[in-house]
Design a protein around this motif. Structure first.
Motif, PDB file in Angstrom:
ATOM      1  N   ARG A  85       7.037-104.557  19.289  1.00 35.97           N
ATOM      2  CA  ARG A  85       8.746-104.830  19.290  1.00 35.97           C
ATOM      3  C   ARG A  85       9.566-103.943  19.824  1.00 35.97           C
ATOM      4  NH1 ARG A  85      12.294-103.931  13.257  1.00 35.97           N
ATOM      5  NH2 ARG A  85      13.952-104.826  13.981  1.00 35.97           N
ATOM      6  N   GLY A  86       9.146-102.712  19.860  1.00 36.33           N
ATOM      7  CA  GLY A  86       9.905-102.276  21.478  1.00 36.33           C
ATOM      8  C   GLY A  86       9.664-102.725  22.567  1.00 36.33           C
ATOM      9  N   ALA A  87       8.593-102.874  23.472  1.00 32.07           N
ATOM     10  CA  ALA A  87       8.440-103.222  24.275  1.00 32.07           C
ATOM     11  C   ALA A  87       9.644-105.062  24.976  1.00 32.07           C
ATOM     12  CB  ALA A  87       7.058-103.835  24.543  1.00 32.07           C
ATOM     13  N   LEU A  88       9.563-106.024  24.016  1.00 37.35           N
ATOM     14  CA  LEU A  88      10.081-106.924  23.651  1.00 37.35           C
ATOM     15  C   LEU A  88      11.531-106.639  23.662  1.00 37.35           C
ATOM     16  CD1 LEU A  88       8.680-108.939  21.199  1.00 37.35           C
ATOM     17  CD2 LEU A  88       7.932-109.548  23.838  1.00 37.35           C
ATOM     18  N   TRP A  89      12.289-105.405  22.783  1.00 32.29           N
ATOM     19  CA  TRP A  89      13.995-105.224  23.117  1.00 32.29           C
ATOM     20  C   TRP A  89      13.935-104.515  24.366  1.00 32.29           C
ATOM     21  CZ3 TRP A  89      16.929-103.605  18.267  1.00 32.29           C
ATOM     22  CH2 TRP A  89      16.189-104.353  17.144  1.00 32.29           C
ATOM     23  N   SER A  90      12.693-103.992  25.418  1.00 31.60           N
ATOM     24  CA  SER A  90      13.751-102.896  25.943  1.00 31.60           C
ATOM     25  C   SER A  90      13.385-104.322  27.318  1.00 31.60           C
ATOM     26  CB  SER A  90      12.138-101.917  25.769  1.00 31.60           C
ATOM     27  OG  SER A  90      12.446-101.249  27.469  1.00 31.60           O
ATOM     28  N   VAL A  91      12.742-105.046  27.293  1.00 29.10           N
ATOM     29  CA  VAL A  91      12.768-105.974  28.233  1.00 29.10           C
ATOM     30  C   VAL A  91      13.770-106.746  28.265  1.00 29.10           C
ATOM     31  CG1 VAL A  91      11.453-108.042  29.563  1.00 29.10           C
ATOM     32  CG2 VAL A  91      10.006-106.229  28.662  1.00 29.10           C
ATOM     33  N   TYR A  92      13.983-107.872  27.396  1.00 27.06           N
ATOM     34  CA  TYR A  92      14.652-108.100  26.999  1.00 27.06           C
ATOM     35  C   TYR A  92      16.387-108.142  26.838  1.00 27.06           C
ATOM     36  CZ  TYR A  92      11.578-112.362  25.717  1.00 27.06           C
ATOM     37  OH  TYR A  92      10.513-112.500  26.577  1.00 27.06           O
ATOM     38  N   GLY A  93      16.712-106.543  26.289  1.00 27.62           N
ATOM     39  CA  GLY A  93      17.622-106.178  25.823  1.00 27.62           C
ATOM     40  C   GLY A  93      17.687-105.068  27.544  1.00 27.62           C
ATOM     41  N   GLY A  94      16.938-104.834  28.912  1.00 32.64           N
ATOM     42  CA  GLY A  94      17.276-104.912  30.226  1.00 32.64           C
ATOM     43  C   GLY A  94      17.703-105.759  31.089  1.00 32.64           C
ATOM     44  N   LEU A  95      17.006-106.976  30.891  1.00 35.65           N
ATOM     45  CA  LEU A  95      17.418-108.269  31.252  1.00 35.65           C
ATOM     46  C   LEU A  95      18.959-108.821  31.262  1.00 35.65           C
ATOM     47  CD1 LEU A  95      15.898-109.657  33.566  1.00 35.65           C
ATOM     48  CD2 LEU A  95      14.937-111.285  31.361  1.00 35.65           C
ATOM     49  N   VAL A  96      18.311-109.089  30.170  1.00 33.84           N
ATOM     50  CA  VAL A  96      19.945-110.269  29.897  1.00 33.84           C
ATOM     51  C   VAL A  96      21.057-109.360  30.347  1.00 33.84           C
ATOM     52  CG1 VAL A  96      20.483-111.173  27.551  1.00 33.84           C
ATOM     53  CG2 VAL A  96      18.689-111.265  27.967  1.00 33.84           C
ATOM     54  N   PRO A  97      21.177-107.927  30.142  1.00 34.53           N
ATOM     55  CA  PRO A  97      22.622-107.880  30.221  1.00 34.53           C
ATOM     56  C   PRO A  97      22.745-107.627  31.705  1.00 34.53           C
ATOM     57  CG  PRO A  97      21.517-106.362  28.293  1.00 34.53           C
ATOM     58  CD  PRO A  97      21.084-107.052  28.860  1.00 34.53           C
ATOM     59  N   ALA A  98      21.912-106.667  32.278  1.00 40.32           N
ATOM     60  CA  ALA A  98      21.380-107.381  34.380  1.00 40.32           C
ATOM     61  C   ALA A  98      22.249-108.363  34.230  1.00 40.32           C
ATOM     62  CB  ALA A  98      20.306-106.646  34.677  1.00 40.32           C
ATOM     63  N   VAL A  99      21.619-108.972  33.918  1.00 38.16           N
ATOM     64  CA  VAL A  99      21.634-110.621  34.482  1.00 38.16           C
ATOM     65  C   VAL A  99      23.238-111.136  34.559  1.00 38.16           C
ATOM     66  CG1 VAL A  99      21.109-112.804  35.299  1.00 38.16           C
ATOM     67  CG2 VAL A  99      19.361-111.181  34.760  1.00 38.16           C
ATOM     68  N   VAL A 100      23.834-110.553  33.047  1.00 36.80           N
ATOM     69  CA  VAL A 100      24.290-111.184  32.599  1.00 36.80           C
ATOM     70  C   VAL A 100      25.841-110.624  33.465  1.00 36.80           C
ATOM     71  CG1 VAL A 100      26.348-111.449  30.861  1.00 36.80           C
ATOM     72  CG2 VAL A 100      24.422-112.579  30.253  1.00 36.80           C
ATOM     73  N   LEU A 101      26.017-109.444  33.863  1.00 37.13           N
ATOM     74  CA  LEU A 101      27.011-108.279  34.217  1.00 37.13           C
ATOM     75  C   LEU A 101      26.677-108.697  35.861  1.00 37.13           C
ATOM     76  CD1 LEU A 101      26.628-104.683  32.452  1.00 37.13           C
ATOM     77  CD2 LEU A 101      27.704-106.653  32.222  1.00 37.13           C
ATOM     78  N   VAL A 102      25.752-109.058  36.384  1.00 36.49           N
ATOM     79  CA  VAL A 102      26.190-109.038  37.292  1.00 36.49           C
ATOM     80  C   VAL A 102      27.000-110.613  37.740  1.00 36.49           C
ATOM     81  CG1 VAL A 102      24.309-111.061  39.076  1.00 36.49           C
ATOM     82  CG2 VAL A 102      23.531-107.836  38.349  1.00 36.49           C
ATOM     83  N   VAL A 103      26.489-111.850  37.154  1.00 38.94           N
ATOM     84  CA  VAL A 103      27.019-112.588  36.996  1.00 38.94           C
ATOM     85  C   VAL A 103      28.800-112.694  36.571  1.00 38.94           C
ATOM     86  CG1 VAL A 103      27.635-114.941  35.444  1.00 38.94           C
ATOM     87  CG2 VAL A 103      25.099-114.171  35.683  1.00 38.94           C
ATOM     88  N   LEU A 104      29.308-111.760  35.438  1.00 41.45           N
ATOM     89  CA  LEU A 104      30.442-111.733  35.388  1.00 41.45           C
ATOM     90  C   LEU A 104      30.872-110.192  36.422  1.00 41.45           C
ATOM     91  CD1 LEU A 104      29.700-111.808  31.386  1.00 41.45           C
ATOM     92  CD2 LEU A 104      31.567-113.201  33.024  1.00 41.45           C
ATOM     93  N   SER A 105      30.665-110.135  37.397  1.00 44.08           N
ATOM     94  CA  SER A 105      30.920-109.073  38.189  1.00 44.08           C
ATOM     95  C   SER A 105      31.866-109.743  39.529  1.00 44.08           C
ATOM     96  CB  SER A 105      30.014-108.372  38.922  1.00 44.08           C
ATOM     97  OG  SER A 105      29.357-109.200  40.395  1.00 44.08           O
ATOM     98  N   PRO A 106      32.326-108.689  40.643  1.00 43.12           N
ATOM     99  CA  PRO A 106      32.664-110.171  42.152  1.00 43.12           C
ATOM    100  C   PRO A 106      32.051-110.100  42.583  1.00 43.12           C
ATOM    101  CG  PRO A 106      33.864-107.067  41.181  1.00 43.12           C
ATOM    102  CD  PRO A 106      32.588-108.076  40.248  1.00 43.12           C
ATOM    103  N   VAL A 107      30.918-110.340  42.500  1.00 42.98           N
ATOM    104  CA  VAL A 107      29.415-110.500  43.510  1.00 42.98           C
ATOM    105  C   VAL A 107      29.434-112.203  43.234  1.00 42.98           C
ATOM    106  CG1 VAL A 107      27.289-110.841  43.705  1.00 42.98           C
ATOM    107  CG2 VAL A 107      27.773-108.694  42.849  1.00 42.98           C
ATOM    108  N   VAL A 108      29.605-112.458  42.225  1.00 40.83           N
ATOM    109  CA  VAL A 108      29.362-114.489  41.732  1.00 40.83           C
ATOM    110  C   VAL A 108      30.838-114.632  41.737  1.00 40.83           C
ATOM    111  CG1 VAL A 108      29.058-116.369  39.860  1.00 40.83           C
ATOM    112  CG2 VAL A 108      27.915-113.738  40.834  1.00 40.83           C
ATOM    113  N   SER A 109      31.935-114.485  41.340  1.00 43.23           N
ATOM    114  CA  SER A 109      33.245-114.803  41.563  1.00 43.23           C
ATOM    115  C   SER A 109      34.720-114.018  41.665  1.00 43.23           C
ATOM    116  CB  SER A 109      34.256-115.344  40.318  1.00 43.23           C
ATOM    117  OG  SER A 109      34.034-114.568  39.507  1.00 43.23           O
ATOM    118  N   GLY A 110      35.651-114.291  42.085  1.00 46.14           N
ATOM    119  CA  GLY A 110      37.248-113.063  42.297  1.00 46.14           C
ATOM    120  C   GLY A 110      37.321-112.071  43.251  1.00 46.14           C
ATOM    121  N   SER A 111      36.603-112.235  44.337  1.00 44.92           N
ATOM    122  CA  SER A 111      36.756-111.272  45.519  1.00 44.92           C
ATOM    123  C   SER A 111      36.157-113.087  46.579  1.00 44.92           C
ATOM    124  CB  SER A 111      35.362-110.546  45.222  1.00 44.92           C
ATOM    125  OG  SER A 111      34.328-111.064  45.734  1.00 44.92           O
ATOM    126  N   PRO A 112      36.941-112.558  47.859  1.00 45.90           N
ATOM    127  CA  PRO A 112      36.506-113.311  48.972  1.00 45.90           C
ATOM    128  C   PRO A 112      35.122-113.514  49.058  1.00 45.90           C
ATOM    129  CG  PRO A 112      38.191-111.981  49.597  1.00 45.90           C
ATOM    130  CD  PRO A 112      37.811-111.800  48.295  1.00 45.90           C
TER     131      PRO A 112
END
Length: 533
Positions: free
Chosen positions: A447-474
């Motif tokens: 259970r700790g392994a699954l939480w660790s993988v998804y608990g790191g992967l999902v926030p990392a991908v979501v934060l990239v999508v919501l960052s200036p890398v994807v939108s909001g800058s030239p």
């Protein structure tokens, strides 16, 4: 920048020569028995430490290193060096914590290490998913580098040129992986490492000769031609404007140092040698090669600023990705000269070789994750599953190539070193915590392994999508849109601690507890190699 037909012809001939050599290697490798997973994923585990060390260096020294880092240093001076330092320091962590233990515990992928003490199916699905995401992000950087390089070669800013370049690289990487497997990929990386080190040494020597071997003179001229004066040699141009940019600097540094030990294509290289001792020695070889190379990228970056000027580099490519080819042309005598033509063409061909070798390694690692982890977990157990698994890996290479091509076309205006930084952040968030917990924490649970993988992967991908890398800058992937609510460009400072925290919370809240016996077996196997494949 424009090149006449002679320049283009020479560079294209060198491109074609390298492609012919790599295809010949692939053909040779394809004649060997590729039906077994050991041969396809690990090259039969027959490579020596020196061979594997060169292959690791060839796999790691990507377009981000040769094109992106030097370009960032040429544009931003001191702040650009964080990539060189971070990429190198990361290997100390790999040497001390990962190489031998991973080789003893695993067979082909990261998931093999984890399932020695955790439940197999959910863990393979989680780590297989994270490995594919990291690999695709890494591949995007290589695709952007390929498009930039070929557009520079042909002297055309037409997006169609970049598009066809990206498609061509994607097609070649599919051929290398599906036909040649790990054996062909390894020898392509070894050849590329020799070419890249030779090219970097030649350019570094030429740059230093221009300044009489005096690095102080080089730095002072770089500061003067940069237009920033002494600020060019001090922190702050890229990461010092405000608190957000300083946090971005910290986030990037953490991601670069911690991310290498979680990269699937790097971990898979430890399985190509026969023993854990050989894995450790290959890392020592790799550190020597990689360390000397990153020192040379610093000279090349400041050399481009000193000899060309930061404005010239920026005018040709706003992200700085063409700094090294432009520097090579200048050192050879300038545009229109025979020396400039030859040196430019050689450097362009080496850069192209770099991209092809790296994408082959990443594609192989990601296709192994799909076939060995995802497919093997979901498919019914059959006597012929190993053979079917290799066939699935070949098909998966096509799908990975298609995804990387599509994303590479969207991210053409971003610096390749910056894009690789995102891949490192996701790897450090999703893969590194679960690897370290599995190897060193006795109480760690599935259970700790699954939480660790998804608990790191999902926030990392979501934060990239919501960052200036994807939108909001030239320079964003979608500059016309603006849904950037996360201010940092690299999510590592947030997502990496979340990965460790999620793994800890998942474990302490798991009432089933850990299998202490299996942990003891894993510990013995990791430290002694008993039972290693």
């Amino acid at each position: 920048m424009s090149l006449d037909w002679n320049h283009q012809t020479l560079a294209l001939v060198l491109f074609s020569a390298f492609i012919a050599v790599t295809l010949a290697i692939t053909t040779w490798a394809s004649r060997r028995r590729q039906g077994s997973p050991e041969e396809f994923y690990a090259g039969g585990r027959l490579f020596s430490p020196a061979e594997n060390g060169f292959a690791i260096a060839g796999d790691y020294m990507s377009a981000a290193s040769f094109l992106g880092i030097s370009g960032l240093i040429a544009l931003y001076g001191y702040d650009g060096m964080v990539y060189s330092v971070g990429f190198l320091v990361a290997w100390l962590l790999v040497l001390l914590l990962a190489a031998e233990l991973v080789r003893n515990c695993g067979r082909f992928t990261l998931a093999d290490v984890l399932v020695t003490r955790l439940r197999e199916r959910p863990v393979r699905i989680a780590t297989g998913t994270s490995s594919v995401v990291v690999s695709v992000l890494y591949l995007v950087a290589q695709m952007v580098g390929a498009g930039t390089l070929v557009a520079l070669l042909l002297g055309s800013a037409d997006s169609a040129v970049r598009t066809w370049a990206v498609i061509a690289v994607g097609a070649l990487m599919v051929v290398y992986v599906s036909c040649g497997g790990m054996r062909a990929t390894t020898w392509i990386q070894i050849v590329k490492a020799f070419l890249l080190m030779g090219g970097a040494i030649a350019l570094t020597v030429l740059v230093l000769l221009r300044f009489g071997g005096d690095p102080i003179s080089l730095l002072s001229d770089a500061a003067e031609r940069s237009g920033r004066g002494e600020d060019f040699l001090a922190p702050g141009l890229l990461f010092g404007e405000n608190l957000v940019s300083r946090l971005d600097f910290i986030s990037l540094g953490i991601a670069l140092v911690l991310g290498t030990a979680g990269l699937p294509h790097i971990l898979s290289r430890f399985y190509t040698v026969p023993t854990a001792r050989a894995a450790r020695r290959s890392v020592v070889w790799a550190i020597c090669l990689i360390g000397s190379f990153y020192l040379m990228t610093i000279v090349l970056g400041f050399g481009a600023a000193a000899l060309l000027g930061s404005d010239t580099v920026r005018a040709d490519n706003s992200a700085g990705n063409t700094a090294v080819p432009l520097l090579a042309q200048y050192l050879g005598g300038g545009a229109g000269t025979t020396g400039g033509t030859v040196l430019f063409a050689v450097v362009a061909a080496i850069a192209f070789a770099t991209i092809l070798a790296v994408v082959a390694g990443i594609t192989l690692a990601s296709s192994a994750a799909i076939a060995h982890d995802l497919y093997a977990s979901l498919a019914r157990r059959r006597a012929d599953r190993p053979v079917r698994e290799v066939a699935v890996a070949r098909v998966a290479a096509v799908g990975i190539g298609a995804a990387a091509i599509g994303l590479g076309l969207l991210a053409q205006n971003l610096n390749v070193a910056f894009l690789v930084g995102l891949a490192f952040a996701v790897a450090a968030s999703a893969n590194l915590p679960v690897l370290l917990f599995t190897l060193f924490w006795r109480r760690f649970t599935t259970r700790g392994a699954l939480w660790s993988v998804y608990g790191g992967l999902v926030p990392a991908v979501v934060l990239v999508v919501l960052s200036p890398v994807v939108s909001g800058s030239p320079d964003a992937i979608f500059p016309a849109l603006d849904f950037a609510v996360f201010p940092l460009q690299n999510p590592g400072v947030v997502s990496i601690p979340l990965g460790f925290l999620a793994g800890w919370l998942g474990t302490i809240g798991d009432r089933t507890g850990a299998d202490v016996t299996r942990h003891a077996e894993t510990e013995v196997r990791a430290l002694t190699g008993a039972g290693a494949a």
